[in-house]
Design a protein around this motif. Structure first.
Motif, mmCIF file in Angstrom:
data_model
loop_
_atom_site.group_PDB
_atom_site.id
_atom_site.type_symbol
_atom_site.label_atom_id
_atom_site.label_comp_id
_atom_site.label_asym_id
_atom_site.label_seq_id
_atom_site.Cartn_x
_atom_site.Cartn_y
_atom_site.Cartn_z
ATOM 1 N N ASP A 147 26.846 -35.172 1.355
ATOM 2 C CA ASP A 147 27.966 -36.037 0.978
ATOM 3 C C ASP A 147 29.311 -35.404 1.294
ATOM 4 O O ASP A 147 30.257 -35.478 0.520
ATOM 5 N N ILE A 148 29.405 -34.763 2.426
ATOM 6 C CA ILE A 148 30.679 -34.129 2.767
ATOM 7 C C ILE A 148 31.402 -34.903 3.852
ATOM 8 O O ILE A 148 32.446 -34.460 4.331
ATOM 9 N N GLY A 149 30.859 -36.040 4.253
ATOM 10 C CA GLY A 149 31.583 -36.873 5.199
ATOM 11 C C GLY A 149 31.087 -36.815 6.627
ATOM 12 O O GLY A 149 31.805 -37.180 7.553
ATOM 13 N N SER A 155 24.571 -34.346 9.506
ATOM 14 C CA SER A 155 24.226 -33.579 8.312
ATOM 15 C C SER A 155 22.899 -32.857 8.509
ATOM 16 O O SER A 155 22.772 -31.661 8.218
ATOM 17 N N VAL A 247 34.255 -32.264 9.567
ATOM 18 C CA VAL A 247 34.407 -33.058 8.349
ATOM 19 C C VAL A 247 35.797 -33.670 8.289
ATOM 20 O O VAL A 247 35.972 -34.860 8.049
ATOM 21 N N HIS A 248 36.806 -32.855 8.552
ATOM 22 C CA HIS A 248 38.175 -33.325 8.381
ATOM 23 C C HIS A 248 38.601 -34.273 9.484
ATOM 24 O O HIS A 248 39.515 -35.056 9.311
ATOM 25 N N GLY A 250 36.738 -36.566 10.735
ATOM 26 C CA GLY A 250 36.045 -37.833 10.619
ATOM 27 C C GLY A 250 34.605 -37.820 11.068
ATOM 28 O O GLY A 250 33.976 -38.860 11.169
ATOM 29 N N GLY A 251 34.075 -36.663 11.353
ATOM 30 C CA GLY A 251 32.636 -36.604 11.552
ATOM 31 C C GLY A 251 32.167 -36.211 12.933
ATOM 32 O O GLY A 251 31.046 -35.792 13.097
#
Lengths: 259, 259
Positions: A147-149, A155, A247-248, A250-251
DNA sequence: GGACTTTCCAGACGGTGTACCGAAAGGATC
DNA sequence: GATCCTTTCGGTACACCGTCTGGAAAGTCC
Protein backbone atom coordinates in the motif's frame (compact mmCIF):
# COMPACT_ATOMS: atom_id res chain seq x y z
CA UNK A 1 3.77 -43.71 -6.98
CA UNK A 2 3.29 -41.27 -9.82
CA UNK A 3 4.45 -37.67 -9.93
CA UNK A 4 1.20 -36.33 -8.55
CA UNK A 5 1.32 -38.58 -5.52
CA UNK A 6 4.97 -37.81 -4.99
CA UNK A 7 4.23 -34.09 -5.06
CA UNK A 8 1.44 -34.47 -2.53
CA UNK A 9 3.69 -36.51 -0.30
CA UNK A 10 6.35 -33.83 -0.53
CA UNK A 11 3.88 -31.11 0.37
CA UNK A 12 2.36 -33.20 3.16
CA UNK A 13 5.77 -33.49 4.76
CA UNK A 14 6.44 -29.76 4.40
CA UNK A 15 3.10 -28.83 5.91
CA UNK A 16 3.11 -31.43 8.65
CA UNK A 17 0.01 -33.18 7.36
CA UNK A 18 -0.42 -36.90 7.75
CA UNK A 19 1.68 -37.35 10.85
CA UNK A 20 1.46 -40.75 12.51
CA UNK A 21 -1.89 -42.49 12.54
CA UNK A 22 -1.15 -43.96 15.98
CA UNK A 23 -1.13 -47.52 14.76
CA UNK A 24 1.84 -49.65 13.87
CA UNK A 25 5.28 -49.65 15.29
CA UNK A 26 6.10 -46.21 16.70
CA UNK A 27 9.00 -44.31 15.24
CA UNK A 28 12.09 -44.22 17.40
CA UNK A 29 12.74 -40.67 16.30
CA UNK A 30 10.54 -37.74 15.44
CA UNK A 31 10.61 -35.69 12.28
CA UNK A 32 11.61 -32.71 14.39
CA UNK A 33 14.66 -34.57 15.61
CA UNK A 34 15.69 -35.57 12.11
CA UNK A 35 15.36 -32.03 10.82
CA UNK A 36 17.17 -30.62 13.84
CA UNK A 37 20.02 -33.09 13.40
CA UNK A 38 20.28 -32.14 9.74
CA UNK A 39 20.38 -28.44 10.55
CA UNK A 40 22.98 -28.95 13.25
CA UNK A 41 25.21 -30.88 10.87
CA UNK A 42 24.73 -28.42 8.00
CA UNK A 43 25.47 -25.46 10.27
CA UNK A 44 28.69 -27.09 11.42
CA UNK A 45 29.95 -28.81 8.29
CA UNK A 46 28.07 -27.38 5.34
CA UNK A 47 25.64 -29.01 2.98
CA UNK A 48 28.33 -31.01 1.24
CA UNK A 49 28.95 -33.08 4.37
CA UNK A 50 25.27 -33.65 5.02
CA UNK A 51 24.99 -37.32 4.13
CA UNK A 52 22.10 -39.51 5.13
CA UNK A 53 24.54 -41.88 6.80
CA UNK A 54 26.03 -39.07 8.86
CA UNK A 55 22.65 -37.77 10.00
CA UNK A 56 21.53 -41.28 10.88
CA UNK A 57 24.71 -41.85 12.84
CA UNK A 58 24.23 -38.58 14.71
CA UNK A 59 20.82 -39.82 15.76
CA UNK A 60 21.98 -43.36 16.52
CA UNK A 61 19.54 -44.77 14.01
CA UNK A 62 19.68 -46.87 10.87
CA UNK A 63 20.10 -44.97 7.63
CA UNK A 64 16.86 -46.11 6.05
CA UNK A 65 14.88 -45.13 9.11
CA UNK A 66 15.29 -41.52 8.05
CA UNK A 67 13.16 -42.21 5.02
CA UNK A 68 10.05 -42.62 7.12
CA UNK A 69 10.21 -38.92 7.93
CA UNK A 70 11.78 -37.66 4.75
CA UNK A 71 11.23 -38.52 1.11
CA UNK A 72 14.83 -38.03 0.01
CA UNK A 73 17.94 -36.05 0.79
CA UNK A 74 16.55 -33.10 -1.15
CA UNK A 75 13.35 -33.43 0.81
CA UNK A 76 15.33 -33.26 4.02
CA UNK A 77 17.05 -30.08 2.88
CA UNK A 78 13.67 -28.64 1.96
CA UNK A 79 12.34 -29.38 5.42
CA UNK A 80 15.46 -27.94 7.00
CA UNK A 81 15.13 -24.78 4.92
CA UNK A 82 11.49 -24.24 5.75
CA UNK A 83 12.24 -24.91 9.41
CA UNK A 84 15.09 -22.39 9.40
CA UNK A 85 12.87 -19.62 8.05
CA UNK A 86 10.62 -20.09 11.03
CA UNK A 87 13.35 -18.38 13.04
CA UNK A 88 12.58 -14.99 11.51
CA UNK A 89 8.93 -15.11 10.50
CA UNK A 90 7.77 -14.31 14.00
CA UNK A 91 8.61 -10.63 13.69
CA UNK A 92 9.00 -10.03 9.98
CA UNK A 93 5.74 -8.46 8.91
CA UNK A 94 5.65 -4.64 8.95
CA UNK A 95 4.60 -3.20 12.27
CA UNK A 96 1.61 -0.93 12.63
CA UNK A 97 2.67 2.58 11.75
CA UNK A 98 6.12 1.53 10.61
CA UNK A 99 7.34 3.29 7.49
CA UNK A 100 7.70 0.87 4.60
CA UNK A 101 11.33 1.82 4.19
CA UNK A 102 12.15 0.91 7.75
CA UNK A 103 10.24 -2.32 7.49
CA UNK A 104 12.06 -3.29 4.30
CA UNK A 105 15.46 -2.50 5.81
CA UNK A 106 14.56 -4.51 8.88
CA UNK A 107 13.54 -7.49 6.76
CA UNK A 108 16.72 -7.31 4.74
CA UNK A 109 18.72 -7.41 7.94
CA UNK A 110 16.72 -10.33 9.32
CA UNK A 111 17.23 -12.31 6.11
CA UNK A 112 20.93 -11.45 6.10
CA UNK A 113 21.31 -12.57 9.69
CA UNK A 114 19.48 -15.81 8.95
CA UNK A 115 21.86 -16.54 6.10
CA UNK A 116 24.69 -15.85 8.50
CA UNK A 117 23.43 -18.45 10.94
CA UNK A 118 22.58 -21.02 8.24
CA UNK A 119 24.78 -20.36 5.22
CA UNK A 120 23.80 -23.68 3.67
CA UNK A 121 20.44 -22.15 2.74
CA UNK A 122 22.36 -20.29 0.06
CA UNK A 123 23.91 -23.46 -1.30
CA UNK A 124 21.04 -25.25 -2.93
CA UNK A 125 20.36 -23.71 -6.28
CA UNK A 126 16.74 -24.56 -6.78
CA UNK A 127 13.90 -22.36 -5.62
CA UNK A 128 12.87 -22.24 -2.00
CA UNK A 129 10.50 -25.01 -0.90
CA UNK A 130 6.84 -24.07 -0.77
CA UNK A 131 6.57 -24.65 2.94
CA UNK A 132 4.51 -22.70 5.46
CA UNK A 133 7.39 -20.67 6.86
CA UNK A 134 8.93 -19.83 3.51
CA UNK A 135 5.54 -18.58 2.43
CA UNK A 136 5.22 -16.57 5.62
CA UNK A 137 8.56 -14.96 4.88
CA UNK A 138 7.49 -14.14 1.34
CA UNK A 139 4.17 -12.81 2.56
CA UNK A 140 5.99 -10.42 4.89
CA UNK A 141 8.10 -9.05 2.05
CA UNK A 142 5.04 -8.60 -0.14
CA UNK A 143 3.18 -6.90 2.69
CA UNK A 144 5.75 -4.10 2.85
CA UNK A 145 5.17 -2.92 -0.70
CA UNK A 146 1.42 -3.39 -0.82
CA UNK A 147 0.00 0.00 0.00
CA UNK A 148 2.76 2.44 -0.78
CA UNK A 149 1.39 3.56 -4.12
CA UNK A 150 2.85 1.11 -6.61
CA UNK A 151 0.98 -0.88 -9.22
CA UNK A 152 0.44 -4.51 -8.12
CA UNK A 153 3.00 -5.94 -10.50
CA UNK A 154 5.54 -3.39 -9.34
CA UNK A 155 4.87 -4.20 -5.70
CA UNK A 156 5.39 -7.88 -6.33
CA UNK A 157 8.56 -7.25 -8.27
CA UNK A 158 9.92 -4.91 -5.63
CA UNK A 159 9.50 -7.54 -2.93
CA UNK A 160 11.04 -10.30 -5.02
CA UNK A 161 13.94 -8.09 -6.07
CA UNK A 162 14.69 -7.05 -2.49
CA UNK A 163 14.89 -10.70 -1.47
CA UNK A 164 17.08 -11.47 -4.46
CA UNK A 165 19.35 -8.55 -3.69
CA UNK A 166 19.92 -9.66 -0.12
CA UNK A 167 20.36 -13.26 -1.17
CA UNK A 168 22.77 -12.39 -3.95
CA UNK A 169 24.97 -10.25 -1.76
CA UNK A 170 24.87 -12.80 1.03
CA UNK A 171 25.98 -15.52 -1.34
CA UNK A 172 28.84 -13.41 -2.65
CA UNK A 173 29.91 -12.55 0.84
CA UNK A 174 29.53 -15.94 2.47
CA UNK A 175 31.07 -17.98 -0.28
CA UNK A 176 34.59 -16.88 0.43
CA UNK A 177 34.45 -17.59 4.11
CA UNK A 178 32.82 -20.93 3.40
CA UNK A 179 35.63 -21.76 1.06
CA UNK A 180 38.18 -20.78 3.62
CA UNK A 181 36.55 -23.02 6.21
CA UNK A 182 36.29 -25.89 3.75
CA UNK A 183 39.99 -25.77 2.99
CA UNK A 184 40.75 -25.66 6.68
CA UNK A 185 42.80 -22.50 6.66
CA UNK A 186 41.58 -19.31 8.25
CA UNK A 187 40.06 -16.60 6.11
CA UNK A 188 42.98 -14.25 6.55
CA UNK A 189 45.61 -16.88 5.88
CA UNK A 190 43.70 -18.07 2.86
CA UNK A 191 43.62 -14.63 1.29
CA UNK A 192 47.16 -13.87 2.31
CA UNK A 193 48.43 -16.90 0.40
CA UNK A 194 46.16 -16.25 -2.56
CA UNK A 195 47.24 -12.66 -2.79
CA UNK A 196 50.90 -13.48 -2.43
CA UNK A 197 50.90 -15.66 -5.51
CA UNK A 198 48.10 -14.02 -7.46
CA UNK A 199 48.78 -10.31 -7.66
CA UNK A 200 52.39 -10.76 -8.61
CA UNK A 201 52.25 -13.59 -11.08
CA UNK A 202 48.89 -13.40 -12.82
CA UNK A 203 47.20 -10.04 -12.33
CA UNK A 204 48.07 -7.48 -14.98
CA UNK A 205 47.40 -3.90 -13.93
CA UNK A 206 47.18 -2.74 -17.53
CA UNK A 207 44.64 -5.41 -18.39
CA UNK A 208 42.29 -4.53 -15.52
CA UNK A 209 42.66 -0.78 -15.13
CA UNK A 210 39.39 -0.15 -13.29
CA UNK A 211 40.11 -2.67 -10.57
CA UNK A 212 43.63 -1.36 -10.31
CA UNK A 213 42.53 2.25 -9.93
CA UNK A 214 39.93 1.29 -7.36
CA UNK A 215 42.51 -0.73 -5.50
CA UNK A 216 44.97 2.13 -5.22
CA UNK A 217 42.15 4.52 -4.34
CA UNK A 218 41.24 2.33 -1.36
CA UNK A 219 37.97 1.07 -2.81
CA UNK A 220 38.61 -2.44 -1.51
CA UNK A 221 39.79 -1.47 1.96
CA UNK A 222 37.83 -3.10 4.72
CA UNK A 223 38.22 -1.58 8.14
CA UNK A 224 36.93 -4.66 9.89
CA UNK A 225 35.10 -7.85 9.24
CA UNK A 226 31.74 -6.31 9.90
CA UNK A 227 32.33 -4.04 6.94
CA UNK A 228 30.88 -6.87 4.84
CA UNK A 229 27.60 -5.78 6.26
CA UNK A 230 28.15 -2.24 4.99
CA UNK A 231 27.74 -3.36 1.42
CA UNK A 232 24.36 -4.82 2.27
CA UNK A 233 23.16 -1.67 3.98
CA UNK A 234 24.39 0.50 1.12
CA UNK A 235 22.89 -1.68 -1.58
CA UNK A 236 19.55 -2.04 0.15
CA UNK A 237 19.52 1.68 0.85
CA UNK A 238 20.15 2.52 -2.77
CA UNK A 239 17.52 0.08 -3.98
CA UNK A 240 14.90 1.42 -1.59
CA UNK A 241 15.74 4.96 -2.64
CA UNK A 242 14.99 3.93 -6.19
CA UNK A 243 11.67 2.47 -5.10
CA UNK A 244 10.92 5.69 -3.25
CA UNK A 245 11.48 7.63 -6.46
CA UNK A 246 8.92 5.46 -8.19
CA UNK A 247 6.46 5.87 -5.35
CA UNK A 248 6.64 9.64 -5.42
CA UNK A 249 6.47 9.91 -9.19
CA UNK A 250 3.27 7.93 -9.37
CA UNK A 251 4.40 4.38 -9.77
CA UNK A 252 6.51 4.04 -12.89
CA UNK A 253 8.90 6.95 -13.03
CA UNK A 254 12.21 6.63 -14.79
CA UNK A 255 13.87 8.55 -12.03
CA UNK A 256 16.92 10.72 -12.37
CA UNK A 257 19.87 10.04 -14.55
CA UNK A 258 20.31 9.32 -18.24
CA UNK A 259 17.76 7.85 -20.61
CA UNK B 1 51.86 -31.36 -3.55
CA UNK B 2 51.13 -28.85 -0.81
CA UNK B 3 48.42 -26.26 -0.79
CA UNK B 4 50.60 -23.58 -2.28
CA UNK B 5 51.57 -25.71 -5.25
CA UNK B 6 47.99 -26.81 -5.72
CA UNK B 7 46.86 -23.20 -5.82
CA UNK B 8 49.50 -22.31 -8.38
CA UNK B 9 48.50 -25.27 -10.50
CA UNK B 10 44.89 -24.20 -10.31
CA UNK B 11 45.73 -20.66 -11.37
CA UNK B 12 48.06 -21.87 -14.10
CA UNK B 13 45.22 -23.83 -15.62
CA UNK B 14 42.85 -20.88 -15.39
CA UNK B 15 45.32 -18.51 -17.00
CA UNK B 16 46.56 -20.89 -19.65
CA UNK B 17 50.13 -20.94 -18.38
CA UNK B 18 52.27 -24.02 -18.65
CA UNK B 19 50.67 -25.57 -21.70
CA UNK B 20 52.45 -28.53 -23.24
CA UNK B 21 56.25 -28.47 -23.42
CA UNK B 22 56.26 -30.30 -26.75
CA UNK B 23 57.92 -33.38 -25.43
CA UNK B 24 56.33 -36.59 -24.37
CA UNK B 25 53.26 -38.30 -25.71
CA UNK B 26 50.90 -35.71 -27.18
CA UNK B 27 47.47 -35.35 -25.69
CA UNK B 28 44.69 -36.84 -27.77
CA UNK B 29 42.45 -33.99 -26.77
CA UNK B 30 43.00 -30.33 -26.05
CA UNK B 31 41.99 -28.42 -22.97
CA UNK B 32 39.67 -26.35 -25.15
CA UNK B 33 37.87 -29.50 -26.22
CA UNK B 34 37.45 -30.73 -22.67
CA UNK B 35 36.07 -27.39 -21.52
CA UNK B 36 33.78 -27.17 -24.54
CA UNK B 37 32.46 -30.68 -23.94
CA UNK B 38 31.81 -29.81 -20.32
CA UNK B 39 29.95 -26.64 -21.26
CA UNK B 40 27.88 -28.45 -23.87
CA UNK B 41 26.87 -31.09 -21.38
CA UNK B 42 26.13 -28.59 -18.61
CA UNK B 43 24.06 -26.46 -20.98
CA UNK B 44 21.99 -29.47 -21.96
CA UNK B 45 21.73 -31.45 -18.75
CA UNK B 46 22.69 -29.17 -15.90
CA UNK B 47 25.63 -29.33 -13.55
CA UNK B 48 24.21 -32.29 -11.67
CA UNK B 49 24.65 -34.55 -14.70
CA UNK B 50 28.15 -33.33 -15.42
CA UNK B 51 30.16 -36.36 -14.38
CA UNK B 52 33.73 -36.93 -15.39
CA UNK B 53 32.72 -40.27 -16.86
CA UNK B 54 30.07 -38.61 -19.01
CA UNK B 55 32.39 -35.89 -20.31
CA UNK B 56 35.05 -38.47 -21.09
CA UNK B 57 32.50 -40.60 -22.94
CA UNK B 58 31.37 -37.58 -24.95
CA UNK B 59 34.95 -37.07 -26.06
CA UNK B 60 35.59 -40.77 -26.65
CA UNK B 61 38.41 -40.74 -24.16
CA UNK B 62 39.31 -42.51 -20.95
CA UNK B 63 38.08 -40.92 -17.77
CA UNK B 64 41.46 -40.27 -16.24
CA UNK B 65 42.73 -38.61 -19.38
CA UNK B 66 40.67 -35.60 -18.43
CA UNK B 67 42.89 -35.07 -15.42
CA UNK B 68 45.81 -34.04 -17.58
CA UNK B 69 43.90 -30.90 -18.53
CA UNK B 70 41.95 -30.41 -15.36
CA UNK B 71 42.84 -30.74 -11.73
CA UNK B 72 39.47 -31.97 -10.52
CA UNK B 73 35.79 -31.74 -11.30
CA UNK B 74 35.60 -28.42 -9.49
CA UNK B 75 38.55 -27.26 -11.52
CA UNK B 76 36.71 -28.19 -14.69
CA UNK B 77 33.70 -26.17 -13.63
CA UNK B 78 35.98 -23.26 -12.83
CA UNK B 79 37.49 -23.41 -16.29
CA UNK B 80 34.05 -23.71 -17.85
CA UNK B 81 32.83 -20.70 -15.90
CA UNK B 82 35.75 -18.51 -16.83
CA UNK B 83 35.43 -19.61 -20.45
CA UNK B 84 31.73 -18.77 -20.47
CA UNK B 85 32.34 -15.22 -19.27
CA UNK B 86 34.56 -14.68 -22.29
CA UNK B 87 31.33 -14.57 -24.29
CA UNK B 88 30.39 -11.18 -22.92
CA UNK B 89 33.65 -9.48 -21.96
CA UNK B 90 34.29 -8.38 -25.53
CA UNK B 91 31.79 -5.53 -25.35
CA UNK B 92 31.16 -5.05 -21.66
CA UNK B 93 33.26 -2.05 -20.70
CA UNK B 94 31.51 1.32 -20.88
CA UNK B 95 31.75 2.95 -24.29
CA UNK B 96 33.29 6.35 -24.79
CA UNK B 97 30.67 8.98 -24.01
CA UNK B 98 28.15 6.43 -22.76
CA UNK B 99 26.23 7.53 -19.70
CA UNK B 100 27.07 5.36 -16.71
CA UNK B 101 23.42 4.48 -16.27
CA UNK B 102 23.14 3.13 -19.81
CA UNK B 103 26.37 1.22 -19.44
CA UNK B 104 25.23 -0.36 -16.19
CA UNK B 105 21.89 -1.35 -17.66
CA UNK B 106 23.62 -2.83 -20.68
CA UNK B 107 25.96 -4.83 -18.46
CA UNK B 108 23.08 -6.13 -16.38
CA UNK B 109 21.37 -7.32 -19.54
CA UNK B 110 24.53 -8.97 -20.83
CA UNK B 111 25.02 -10.81 -17.56
CA UNK B 112 21.37 -11.83 -17.50
CA UNK B 113 21.58 -13.16 -21.05
CA UNK B 114 24.73 -15.09 -20.21
CA UNK B 115 22.99 -16.74 -17.28
CA UNK B 116 20.17 -17.60 -19.64
CA UNK B 117 22.53 -19.39 -22.00
CA UNK B 118 24.49 -21.11 -19.22
CA UNK B 119 22.25 -21.44 -16.16
CA UNK B 120 24.69 -23.83 -14.51
CA UNK B 121 26.91 -20.83 -13.72
CA UNK B 122 24.32 -20.01 -11.08
CA UNK B 123 24.49 -23.49 -9.56
CA UNK B 124 27.88 -23.63 -7.94
CA UNK B 125 27.74 -21.84 -4.65
CA UNK B 126 31.32 -20.79 -4.18
CA UNK B 127 32.74 -17.56 -5.48
CA UNK B 128 33.60 -17.12 -9.13
CA UNK B 129 37.01 -18.44 -10.17
CA UNK B 130 39.76 -15.84 -10.41
CA UNK B 131 40.28 -16.38 -14.11
CA UNK B 132 41.16 -13.79 -16.73
CA UNK B 133 37.65 -13.46 -18.15
CA UNK B 134 35.89 -13.33 -14.80
CA UNK B 135 38.29 -10.56 -13.84
CA UNK B 136 37.61 -8.78 -17.11
CA UNK B 137 33.90 -8.93 -16.36
CA UNK B 138 34.43 -7.56 -12.88
CA UNK B 139 36.71 -4.86 -14.21
CA UNK B 140 33.98 -3.74 -16.59
CA UNK B 141 31.47 -3.42 -13.77
CA UNK B 142 33.92 -1.48 -11.65
CA UNK B 143 34.75 0.81 -14.58
CA UNK B 144 31.15 2.00 -14.80
CA UNK B 145 31.07 3.46 -11.32
CA UNK B 146 34.60 4.86 -11.26
CA UNK B 147 34.22 8.49 -12.22
CA UNK B 148 30.62 9.32 -11.48
CA UNK B 149 31.24 11.10 -8.21
CA UNK B 150 31.14 8.36 -5.61
CA UNK B 151 33.72 7.62 -2.96
CA UNK B 152 35.94 4.67 -3.92
CA UNK B 153 34.37 2.29 -1.44
CA UNK B 154 30.92 3.25 -2.65
CA UNK B 155 31.91 2.72 -6.26
CA UNK B 156 33.21 -0.74 -5.49
CA UNK B 157 30.14 -1.63 -3.51
CA UNK B 158 27.83 -0.34 -6.22
CA UNK B 159 29.47 -2.56 -8.81
CA UNK B 160 29.43 -5.62 -6.60
CA UNK B 161 25.83 -5.04 -5.58
CA UNK B 162 24.69 -4.64 -9.19
CA UNK B 163 26.26 -7.97 -10.06
CA UNK B 164 24.69 -9.56 -7.00
CA UNK B 165 21.30 -8.13 -7.87
CA UNK B 166 21.35 -9.54 -11.38
CA UNK B 167 22.70 -12.85 -10.17
CA UNK B 168 20.14 -13.13 -7.40
CA UNK B 169 17.19 -12.39 -9.66
CA UNK B 170 18.53 -14.70 -12.33
CA UNK B 171 18.82 -17.50 -9.81
CA UNK B 172 15.31 -16.96 -8.57
CA UNK B 173 13.99 -16.87 -12.08
CA UNK B 174 15.94 -19.70 -13.64
CA UNK B 175 15.58 -22.15 -10.81
CA UNK B 176 11.99 -22.94 -11.54
CA UNK B 177 12.51 -23.66 -15.18
CA UNK B 178 15.54 -25.72 -14.34
CA UNK B 179 13.44 -27.75 -11.95
CA UNK B 180 10.79 -28.22 -14.56
CA UNK B 181 13.34 -29.46 -17.06
CA UNK B 182 14.94 -31.74 -14.51
CA UNK B 183 11.64 -33.41 -13.73
CA UNK B 184 10.99 -33.80 -17.45
CA UNK B 185 7.64 -32.05 -17.55
CA UNK B 186 7.18 -28.75 -19.27
CA UNK B 187 7.20 -25.56 -17.28
CA UNK B 188 3.51 -24.89 -17.79
CA UNK B 189 2.45 -28.44 -17.00
CA UNK B 190 4.63 -28.44 -13.92
CA UNK B 191 3.05 -25.32 -12.50
CA UNK B 192 -0.41 -26.39 -13.53
CA UNK B 193 -0.10 -29.57 -11.51
CA UNK B 194 1.53 -27.81 -8.60
CA UNK B 195 -1.13 -25.15 -8.52
CA UNK B 196 -3.94 -27.64 -8.83
CA UNK B 197 -2.97 -29.44 -5.66
CA UNK B 198 -1.34 -26.59 -3.80
CA UNK B 199 -3.69 -23.66 -3.74
CA UNK B 200 -6.66 -25.74 -2.76
CA UNK B 201 -5.23 -28.07 -0.17
CA UNK B 202 -2.39 -26.21 1.53
CA UNK B 203 -2.52 -22.48 0.90
CA UNK B 204 -4.55 -20.55 3.45
CA UNK B 205 -5.67 -17.13 2.26
CA UNK B 206 -6.07 -15.89 5.82
CA UNK B 207 -2.59 -16.98 6.78
CA UNK B 208 -0.91 -15.17 3.87
CA UNK B 209 -3.02 -12.07 3.32
CA UNK B 210 -0.44 -10.01 1.45
CA UNK B 211 0.20 -12.67 -1.16
CA UNK B 212 -3.53 -13.23 -1.46
CA UNK B 213 -4.28 -9.55 -1.99
CA UNK B 214 -1.50 -9.24 -4.54
CA UNK B 215 -2.77 -12.32 -6.32
CA UNK B 216 -6.29 -11.00 -6.69
CA UNK B 217 -4.93 -7.58 -7.68
CA UNK B 218 -3.04 -9.19 -10.56
CA UNK B 219 0.39 -8.68 -9.07
CA UNK B 220 1.52 -12.12 -10.22
CA UNK B 221 0.08 -11.98 -13.72
CA UNK B 222 2.60 -12.60 -16.41
CA UNK B 223 1.58 -11.62 -19.88
CA UNK B 224 4.20 -13.78 -21.51
CA UNK B 225 7.30 -15.68 -20.67
CA UNK B 226 9.55 -12.72 -21.40
CA UNK B 227 7.89 -10.90 -18.57
CA UNK B 228 10.47 -12.57 -16.37
CA UNK B 229 12.84 -10.07 -17.84
CA UNK B 230 10.64 -7.21 -16.72
CA UNK B 231 11.50 -7.83 -13.11
CA UNK B 232 15.17 -7.52 -13.94
CA UNK B 233 14.74 -4.24 -15.79
CA UNK B 234 12.59 -2.83 -13.02
CA UNK B 235 14.92 -3.91 -10.23
CA UNK B 236 18.04 -2.69 -11.98
CA UNK B 237 16.30 0.55 -12.84
CA UNK B 238 15.30 1.13 -9.24
CA UNK B 239 18.76 0.31 -7.97
CA UNK B 240 20.45 2.64 -10.45
CA UNK B 241 18.00 5.38 -9.52
CA UNK B 242 19.14 4.97 -5.94
CA UNK B 243 22.76 5.25 -7.03
CA UNK B 244 21.88 8.37 -9.00
CA UNK B 245 20.42 9.91 -5.88
CA UNK B 246 23.73 9.32 -4.11
CA UNK B 247 25.70 10.74 -6.99
CA UNK B 248 23.72 13.97 -7.05
CA UNK B 249 23.71 14.44 -3.31
CA UNK B 250 27.46 14.25 -3.10
CA UNK B 251 28.19 10.62 -2.48
CA UNK B 252 26.47 9.47 0.67
CA UNK B 253 22.96 10.86 0.71
CA UNK B 254 20.17 9.08 2.50
CA UNK B 255 17.85 9.87 -0.38
CA UNK B 256 14.13 10.30 -0.18
CA UNK B 257 11.79 8.37 2.02
CA UNK B 258 11.70 7.67 5.72
CA UNK B 259 14.60 7.72 8.11
C1' DG C 1 68.26 -46.46 -31.25
C1' DG C 2 68.01 -45.46 -26.70
C1' DA C 3 66.71 -42.21 -22.98
C1' DC C 4 63.40 -39.38 -21.43
C1' DT C 5 58.99 -37.34 -20.84
C1' DT C 6 54.33 -37.03 -21.01
C1' DT C 7 49.75 -38.94 -21.71
C1' DC C 8 46.57 -42.81 -21.70
C1' DC C 9 43.39 -45.63 -19.29
C1' DA C 10 41.68 -50.12 -16.89
C1' DG C 11 40.99 -51.24 -12.25
C1' DA C 12 40.22 -50.42 -7.59
C1' DC C 13 38.76 -47.80 -3.42
C1' DG C 14 35.88 -45.37 -0.55
C1' DG C 15 32.06 -42.57 -0.78
C1' DT C 16 27.12 -41.34 -2.06
C1' DG C 17 21.61 -41.85 -2.32
C1' DT C 18 18.24 -45.11 -1.99
C1' DA C 19 15.42 -49.59 -3.49
C1' DC C 20 14.40 -53.99 -1.47
C1' DC C 21 12.37 -56.80 1.97
C1' DG C 22 12.18 -59.69 6.00
C1' DA C 23 12.10 -58.75 10.95
C1' DA C 24 10.28 -56.29 14.80
C1' DA C 25 6.95 -53.76 17.55
C1' DG C 26 2.91 -51.72 19.00
C1' DG C 27 -2.53 -50.95 18.50
C1' DA C 28 -7.05 -52.99 17.32
C1' DT C 29 -10.15 -56.63 17.38
C1' DC C 30 -11.82 -60.80 18.81
C1' DG D 1 -4.44 -63.33 25.71
C1' DA D 2 -4.05 -64.53 20.83
C1' DT D 3 -4.35 -62.87 16.40
C1' DC D 4 -4.22 -59.68 12.75
C1' DC D 5 -2.79 -55.27 10.87
C1' DT D 6 -0.15 -51.49 10.28
C1' DT D 7 3.92 -49.14 10.53
C1' DT D 8 8.81 -48.61 11.34
C1' DC D 9 13.47 -50.67 11.55
C1' DG D 10 17.70 -51.46 9.35
C1' DG D 11 21.12 -54.89 6.97
C1' DT D 12 22.19 -55.69 2.39
C1' DA D 13 22.76 -54.49 -2.32
C1' DC D 14 23.09 -51.68 -6.43
C1' DA D 15 24.42 -48.06 -9.37
C1' DC D 16 27.00 -44.16 -9.57
C1' DC D 17 30.35 -40.78 -8.17
C1' DG D 18 35.41 -38.51 -7.94
C1' DT D 19 39.95 -39.84 -8.18
C1' DC D 20 44.46 -42.55 -6.76
C1' DT D 21 47.53 -46.09 -8.70
C1' DG D 22 50.71 -47.83 -11.90
C1' DG D 23 52.09 -50.03 -15.97
C1' DA D 24 51.64 -49.49 -21.04
C1' DA D 25 51.87 -46.45 -25.00
C1' DA D 26 53.55 -42.74 -27.84
C1' DG D 27 55.78 -39.06 -28.88
C1' DT D 28 60.55 -35.77 -28.72
C1' DC D 29 65.50 -35.25 -27.94
C1' DC D 30 70.44 -36.68 -27.92
Amino acid sequence: MDDQARLEHHLDLLWGHGTGSGRGRPARTSREQVVAAGIARADAEGLADLSMRAVAADLGVGVMSLYTHVESRDGLVALMTDHAFAEITGDLHPHAGEHWRDAAARQARALWDLYGRHPWILDHGSRLPMGPHVLAMEDAFFAVFLDIGLAPVESANAAIALRSLVTGIARDSRSEQDEARRTGVGLDDHWRSVNAVFWGRYFDERRYPAMTRLWYAGGFDRDDVLEEQGILERAVGAYLDGIAVRVHSGGSGQGTGGA
